[in-house]
Design a protein around this motif. Structure first.
Motif, PDB file in Angstrom:
ATOM      1  N   MET A   1       0.844  -1.195   0.000  1.00 26.00           N
ATOM      2  CA  MET A   1       0.000   0.000   0.000  1.00 26.00           C
ATOM      3  C   MET A   1       0.883   1.249   0.000  1.00 26.00           C
ATOM      4  O   MET A   1       1.781   1.384   0.819  1.00 26.00           O
ATOM      5  CB  MET A   1      -0.897  -0.003   1.241  1.00 26.00           C
ATOM      6  N   ARG A   2       0.606   2.102  -0.965  1.00 24.43           N
ATOM      7  CA  ARG A   2       1.353   3.357  -1.067  1.00 24.43           C
ATOM      8  C   ARG A   2       0.482   4.503  -0.569  1.00 24.43           C
ATOM      9  O   ARG A   2      -0.710   4.554  -0.839  1.00 24.43           O
ATOM     10  CB  ARG A   2       1.777   3.625  -2.507  1.00 24.43           C
ATOM     11  N   PHE A   3       1.119   5.440   0.141  1.00 23.44           N
ATOM     12  CA  PHE A   3       0.402   6.611   0.614  1.00 23.44           C
ATOM     13  C   PHE A   3       0.624   7.822  -0.299  1.00 23.44           C
ATOM     14  O   PHE A   3      -0.161   8.770  -0.265  1.00 23.44           O
ATOM     15  CB  PHE A   3       0.826   6.958   2.039  1.00 23.44           C
ATOM     16  N   ARG A  10       2.531  14.610  -9.057  1.00 25.30           N
ATOM     17  CA  ARG A  10       1.380  14.207  -8.230  1.00 25.30           C
ATOM     18  C   ARG A  10       1.795  14.049  -6.775  1.00 25.30           C
ATOM     19  O   ARG A  10       1.047  14.411  -5.868  1.00 25.30           O
ATOM     20  CB  ARG A  10       0.769  12.901  -8.742  1.00 25.30           C
ATOM     21  N   ARG A  11       2.997  13.505  -6.526  1.00 27.47           N
ATOM     22  CA  ARG A  11       3.449  13.339  -5.144  1.00 27.47           C
ATOM     23  C   ARG A  11       3.581  14.689  -4.447  1.00 27.47           C
ATOM     24  O   ARG A  11       3.144  14.852  -3.299  1.00 27.47           O
ATOM     25  CB  ARG A  11       4.773  12.596  -5.100  1.00 27.47           C
ATOM     26  N   LEU A  16       1.609  18.604  -0.560  1.00 31.01           N
ATOM     27  CA  LEU A  16       1.157  19.968  -0.315  1.00 31.01           C
ATOM     28  C   LEU A  16      -0.256  19.987   0.271  1.00 31.01           C
ATOM     29  O   LEU A  16      -0.521  20.711   1.246  1.00 31.01           O
ATOM     30  CB  LEU A  16       1.197  20.768  -1.614  1.00 31.01           C
ATOM     31  N   VAL A  17      -1.148  19.183  -0.294  1.00 31.67           N
ATOM     32  CA  VAL A  17      -2.526  19.124   0.211  1.00 31.67           C
ATOM     33  C   VAL A  17      -2.550  18.587   1.639  1.00 31.67           C
ATOM     34  O   VAL A  17      -3.284  19.097   2.498  1.00 31.67           O
ATOM     35  CB  VAL A  17      -3.406  18.258  -0.714  1.00 31.67           C
ATOM     36  N   GLY A 199      -0.312   8.325 -10.981  1.00 27.67           N
ATOM     37  CA  GLY A 199       0.914   8.694 -10.276  1.00 27.67           C
ATOM     38  C   GLY A 199       1.834   7.535  -9.973  1.00 27.67           C
ATOM     39  O   GLY A 199       2.705   7.670  -9.097  1.00 27.67           O
ATOM     40  N   LEU A 200       1.684   6.421 -10.669  1.00 32.81           N
ATOM     41  CA  LEU A 200       2.550   5.258 -10.442  1.00 32.81           C
ATOM     42  C   LEU A 200       3.484   5.058 -11.629  1.00 32.81           C
ATOM     43  O   LEU A 200       3.212   5.503 -12.731  1.00 32.81           O
ATOM     44  CB  LEU A 200       1.695   3.999 -10.240  1.00 32.81           C
ATOM     45  N   ARG A 201       4.585   4.361 -11.346  1.00 28.66           N
ATOM     46  CA  ARG A 201       5.533   4.033 -12.401  1.00 28.66           C
ATOM     47  C   ARG A 201       5.400   2.561 -12.748  1.00 28.66           C
ATOM     48  O   ARG A 201       5.040   1.747 -11.903  1.00 28.66           O
ATOM     49  CB  ARG A 201       6.951   4.332 -11.927  1.00 28.66           C
TER      50      ARG A 201
END
Length: 202
Positions: A1-3, A10-11, A16-17, A199-201
């Motif tokens: 799981m990525r946060f 995008r990261r 920032l948000v 936003g993934l590679r």
């Protein structure tokens, strides 16, 4: 799981948000505590009434005790002094009650000023973050599953048309035809587009 996303743009936007959400929550708590401090200033008259009432009651009580030692009329003198001491205790109790009321108002206002803004920020911030985490996890599992590359490519084909503009010139017959033919290179490129969109590679 990525946060957080793997792509920098995008990261950075997600970080920032998140920072804005934390700052807004901290600001809401700080403002609520500042308002509480201001409201509690209203309790100062109650503190003074309590202090004055206690002091007066103590002095009148001592005067009554001293008056009781006066021969013949000691009891007569003591009675009104004790009544005055009891009345002074009543003033002190009123001061305590006033302070408790102010404290209760301060608690309610503080809770409202914290809960409402924090709930508003969480409702705006948390659902999109959780949705992204869920979507990125689903896509990552899909990419690693058998046949996942084909499904990712299909997702890119059926997704926003603008996402395909980042790809080089389409193969002969177009991207859809290349996917139907099982062109591994085209499928890999389309899959990379689907992952990059969230936003993934690859």
């Amino acid at each position: 799981m990525r946060f957080y996303a793997q792509t920098p743009t995008r990261r950075n936007r997600q970080v920032l948000v998140d920072l804005i959400a934390v700052v807004l929550i901290a600001a809401a708590v700080w403002a609520a505590l500042a308002v509480r401090g201001t409201i509690m200033l209203l309790a100062e008259p109650g503190q003074k009434v309590e202090s004055s009432g206690d002091s007066l009651a103590k002095e009148l009580g001592e005067a009554g005790e001293a008056a009781s030692d006066v021969p013949f009329i000691g009891d007569v003198l003591q009675k009104p002094l004790r009544s005055a001491a009891d009345a002074s205790s009543g003033f002190a109790d009123a001061g305590v009650s006033f302070q408790e009321t102010v404290g209760q108002v301060a608690d309610v206002v503080t809770a409202a000023l914290i809960v409402i803004p924090v709930l508003f920020v969480l409702l705006l911030w948390l659902p999109p973050r959780l949705l992204w985490i869920r979507r990125s996890s689903t896509l990552r599992r899909l990419a690693e599953a058998p046949g996942g590359a084909d499904l990712l490519a299909l997702r890119a084909l059926t997704g926003p048309p603008g996402a395909l503009t980042a790809l080089p010139a389409p193969p002969p017959g177009g991207w859809a035809d290349a996917w139907r033919r099982g062109d591994r290179e085209a499928i890999a490129d389309l899959g990379a587009v689907a992952l990059k969109h969230v936003g993934l590679r690859p």
